[in-house]
Design a protein around this motif. Structure first.
Motif, PDB file in Angstrom:
ATOM      1  N   LEU A 132       0.843  -1.195   0.000  1.00 48.18           N
ATOM      2  CA  LEU A 132       0.000   0.000   0.000  1.00 48.18           C
ATOM      3  C   LEU A 132       0.877   1.242   0.000  1.00 48.18           C
ATOM      4  O   LEU A 132       1.979   1.246   0.559  1.00 48.18           O
ATOM      5  CB  LEU A 132      -0.933   0.014   1.211  1.00 48.18           C
ATOM      6  CG  LEU A 132      -2.056  -1.047   1.214  1.00 48.18           C
ATOM      7  CD1 LEU A 132      -2.624  -1.202   2.611  1.00 48.18           C
ATOM      8  CD2 LEU A 132      -3.141  -0.668   0.226  1.00 48.18           C
ATOM      9  N   GLN A 180       1.101   5.459   0.794  1.00 48.54           N
ATOM     10  CA  GLN A 180       0.501   6.503   1.618  1.00 48.54           C
ATOM     11  C   GLN A 180      -0.407   7.384   0.779  1.00 48.54           C
ATOM     12  O   GLN A 180      -0.012   7.908  -0.260  1.00 48.54           O
ATOM     13  CB  GLN A 180       1.595   7.351   2.265  1.00 48.54           C
ATOM     14  CG  GLN A 180       1.055   8.492   3.117  1.00 48.54           C
ATOM     15  CD  GLN A 180       2.145   9.401   3.650  1.00 48.54           C
ATOM     16  OE1 GLN A 180       3.332   9.157   3.433  1.00 48.54           O
ATOM     17  NE2 GLN A 180       1.757  10.448   4.346  1.00 48.54           N
ATOM     18  N   ASP A 211      -3.873   6.230   7.924  1.00 49.65           N
ATOM     19  CA  ASP A 211      -3.439   5.026   7.209  1.00 49.65           C
ATOM     20  C   ASP A 211      -3.135   3.884   8.171  1.00 49.65           C
ATOM     21  O   ASP A 211      -3.473   2.723   7.906  1.00 49.65           O
ATOM     22  CB  ASP A 211      -2.203   5.338   6.358  1.00 49.65           C
ATOM     23  CG  ASP A 211      -2.540   6.216   5.157  1.00 49.65           C
ATOM     24  OD1 ASP A 211      -3.735   6.415   4.885  1.00 49.65           O
ATOM     25  OD2 ASP A 211      -1.600   6.679   4.481  1.00 49.65           O
ATOM     26  N   LYS A 267      -6.243   2.120   9.404  1.00 52.53           N
ATOM     27  CA  LYS A 267      -6.773   1.209   8.392  1.00 52.53           C
ATOM     28  C   LYS A 267      -5.890  -0.026   8.246  1.00 52.53           C
ATOM     29  O   LYS A 267      -6.392  -1.131   8.033  1.00 52.53           O
ATOM     30  CB  LYS A 267      -6.896   1.940   7.057  1.00 52.53           C
ATOM     31  CG  LYS A 267      -7.885   3.093   7.072  1.00 52.53           C
ATOM     32  CD  LYS A 267      -7.923   3.813   5.729  1.00 52.53           C
ATOM     33  CE  LYS A 267      -8.891   4.983   5.758  1.00 52.53           C
ATOM     34  NZ  LYS A 267      -8.917   5.717   4.475  1.00 52.53           N
ATOM     35  N   LEU A 268      -4.592   0.164   8.383  1.00 55.21           N
ATOM     36  CA  LEU A 268      -3.688  -0.981   8.301  1.00 55.21           C
ATOM     37  C   LEU A 268      -3.879  -1.933   9.474  1.00 55.21           C
ATOM     38  O   LEU A 268      -3.750  -3.153   9.317  1.00 55.21           O
ATOM     39  CB  LEU A 268      -2.239  -0.500   8.246  1.00 55.21           C
ATOM     40  CG  LEU A 268      -1.795   0.195   6.964  1.00 55.21           C
ATOM     41  CD1 LEU A 268      -0.355   0.675   7.088  1.00 55.21           C
ATOM     42  CD2 LEU A 268      -1.923  -0.737   5.779  1.00 55.21           C
ATOM     43  N   TYR A 318       4.272  -0.912   3.531  1.00 56.57           N
ATOM     44  CA  TYR A 318       3.643   0.413   3.499  1.00 56.57           C
ATOM     45  C   TYR A 318       4.699   1.449   3.130  1.00 56.57           C
ATOM     46  O   TYR A 318       5.734   1.560   3.791  1.00 56.57           O
ATOM     47  CB  TYR A 318       3.023   0.713   4.865  1.00 56.57           C
ATOM     48  CG  TYR A 318       2.433   2.082   5.029  1.00 56.57           C
ATOM     49  CD1 TYR A 318       1.573   2.623   4.091  1.00 56.57           C
ATOM     50  CD2 TYR A 318       2.724   2.844   6.161  1.00 56.57           C
ATOM     51  CE1 TYR A 318       1.024   3.879   4.262  1.00 56.57           C
ATOM     52  CE2 TYR A 318       2.182   4.095   6.359  1.00 56.57           C
ATOM     53  CZ  TYR A 318       1.332   4.615   5.402  1.00 56.57           C
ATOM     54  OH  TYR A 318       0.788   5.865   5.572  1.00 56.57           O
ATOM     55  N   SER A 330      -5.172   0.040  -2.848  1.00 61.57           N
ATOM     56  CA  SER A 330      -5.286   1.436  -2.439  1.00 61.57           C
ATOM     57  C   SER A 330      -6.166   1.501  -1.204  1.00 61.57           C
ATOM     58  O   SER A 330      -7.088   0.694  -1.030  1.00 61.57           O
ATOM     59  CB  SER A 330      -5.886   2.279  -3.569  1.00 61.57           C
ATOM     60  OG  SER A 330      -6.217   3.580  -3.111  1.00 61.57           O
ATOM     61  N   PHE A 331      -5.903   2.464  -0.326  1.00 59.65           N
ATOM     62  CA  PHE A 331      -6.681   2.581   0.899  1.00 59.65           C
ATOM     63  C   PHE A 331      -8.155   2.836   0.608  1.00 59.65           C
ATOM     64  O   PHE A 331      -9.023   2.381   1.338  1.00 59.65           O
ATOM     65  CB  PHE A 331      -6.111   3.711   1.767  1.00 59.65           C
ATOM     66  CG  PHE A 331      -4.861   3.328   2.502  1.00 59.65           C
ATOM     67  CD1 PHE A 331      -4.923   2.572   3.661  1.00 59.65           C
ATOM     68  CD2 PHE A 331      -3.619   3.721   2.036  1.00 59.65           C
ATOM     69  CE1 PHE A 331      -3.771   2.213   4.348  1.00 59.65           C
ATOM     70  CE2 PHE A 331      -2.457   3.373   2.713  1.00 59.65           C
ATOM     71  CZ  PHE A 331      -2.536   2.618   3.869  1.00 59.65           C
TER      72      PHE A 331
END
Length: 325
Positions: free
Chosen positions: A12, A14, A21, A24-25, A43, A97-98
Motif C-alpha cells: 500500500l 501513503q 493510514d 486502516k492498516l 507500506y 489502495s486505501f
C-alpha cells in the motif's frame, strides 16, 4: 481456519495522513491474520513524513508483520508501486489502495491467485464518467487494454511479478492488461462507487500516459511509416496527373507543371525519409528491448534422459566386522 501453505504480501502507498493510514492498516492486519497464518504488509511513506513515524510508534507496534519503507517525495504513485512490489517477499502479492480496501476482499483474491496462478485486476462494475475517446485512442496506439474501469488493486503470484519487475514496462504492466501476454488475466468486478475517485494527481496521470505512449513507440513509429508510404503514393499519383495534364491540355498555365513536379518530388522525399527513419527507430527499439520477448507462450516436452540410464554393476553386502562380503 488459517491457511498455512503460502505467504501473502500486501503493498500500500501513503494516501492520507499516517495516523489514518495506520488505523486502516491495523484493521486490515486483523482481517488478513484471521485467514492466513503468514502475511505481511509493506507500506510506503513519503520522505517528508519520516519524522512523523516516531509519533506513531504505539500504533505501529499494534500492527503485526508491518514493514514501512520511506521513499523519495519526487516519485509518482506508480513508481512507488514498483518499489513496494519489489520489497514484498510473499508467494502472492496484492497491491491495492486505501480507498478500495472497503469494497474489495483481499483474502479472496489472494486465495484465487494462489490456486489458479492468474493475475487478477479489479474492475468497476459500472463505468465511471470519463473521456471514452481519450481511452480509446490510448488503447488503439498502445499495446495495452486501456479502460476507465481499471482500479488500483491487483493480485499476482510471485513468479509472474518477478517477470514483470524485470521488464522496463513494469509501471504500466501493474495497471493495465497487455493485449498479448503469456499470463492469464482475470477481471474481478467490484461495486465501487463511480463518484469515488482516486487521489491521483495530474502529474501521476501524465506519467502513466507518458509511459503508455513511450512503451508503444514501435507501434506508433510503424503506423507513421505506413502513413508516410501512403503519402508517397499520393505524391507520385499527383506527379503522374501533372504529366497527363501537360500532354493533354493545351492552355496550361506557365510554370504550373514545374511547380507541381517540385511539390510532389519534395513530398515524396520527405515522406520517404520519415518513413524509413521511423522503421529504423522501431527496429532499434525492438533490438534494445528484445524483439523475441514473449513470443514463446508455452512448451510441451516429451524428453526424458533418465530412462536411458542403467544401474552400476556393483553389489554391496553386509559388513560383519571382519570383512565385506
Amino acid at each position: 481456519m488459517q491457511r498455512e501453505d503460502f505467504l501473502v504480501s500486501i503493498g500500500l502507498i501513503q494516501e492520507g495522513t499516517i495516523a489514518d493510514d495506520l488505523s486502516k492498516l491495523e484493521e486490515l492486519s486483523k482481517q488478513i491474520s484471521k485467514k492466513f497464518r503468514y502475511s505481511e504488509i509493506v507500506y510506503a511513506v513519503d520522505e517528508r513524513d519520516h519524522s512523523k513515524l516516531d509519533l506513531q510508534a504505539t500504533a505501529i507496534s499494534r500492527i503485526s508483520n508491518l514493514r514501512i519503507i520511506v521513499v523519495s517525495n519526487d516519485l509518482s504513485f506508480y513508481r512507488r508501486r514498483i518499489l513496494v512490489a519489489s520489497e514484498t517477499i510473499g508467494d502472492v502479492v496484492l497491491l491495492s489502495s486505501f480507498r478500495e480496501l472497503e469494497y474489495i476482499c483481499l483474502a479472496e483474491i489472494a486465495e484465487e491467485v494462489y490456486e489458479t496462478g492468474d493475475i487478477i485486476l479489479s474492475w468497476r462494475a459500472k463505468r465511471r464518467i470519463a473521456m471514452p475517446i481519450f481511452h480509446a485512442i490510448l488503447a488503439a496506439v498502445s499495446k495495452y487494454k486501456v479502460n476507465a474501469r481499471v482500479m488500483r488493486t491487483i493480485g499476482i503470484a510471485r513468479v509472474s511479478l518477478g517477470k514483470i519487475l524485470n521488464t522496463p514496462t513494469a509501471t504500466v504492466d501493474l495497471v493495465f492488461e497487455p493485449k498479448q501476454s503469456n499470463e492469464n488475466y482475470i477481471h474481478k468486478k467490484t461495486d465501487y462507487p463511480t463518484s469515488l475517485q482516486s487521489r491521483s494527481t495530474m502529474s501521476d496521470r501524465f506519467e502513466l500516459v507518458f509511459e503508455l505512449i513511450t512503451n508503444s513507440a514501435p507501434r506508433i513509429l510503424r503506423g507513421f511509416a505506413v502513413f508516410s508510404c501512403f503519402v508517397v503514393i499520393l505524391a507520385m499519383t499527383y506527379a503522374i496527373y501533372a504529366c497527363v495534364v501537360l500532354f493533354t491540355v493545351d492552355n496550361v498555365q506557365d510554370g504550373w507543371f514545374s511547380t507541381a513536379i517540385v511539390q510532389s518530388g519534395s513530398v515524396v522525399f520527405i515522406a520517404l525519409a520519415l518513413g524509413l527513419l521511423c522503421m529504423g527507430l522501431a527496429g532499434i527499439y525492438d533490438r534494445l528491448r528484445g524483439s523475441d520477448e514473449g513470443l514463446i507462450r508455452d512448451e510441451i516436452s516429451n524428453t526424458s534422459f533418465f530412462d536411458q540410464t542403467s544401474d552400476l554393476n556393483v553389489e554391496v553386502d553386509d559388513y560383519d566386522g571382519s570383512r565385506l562380503r
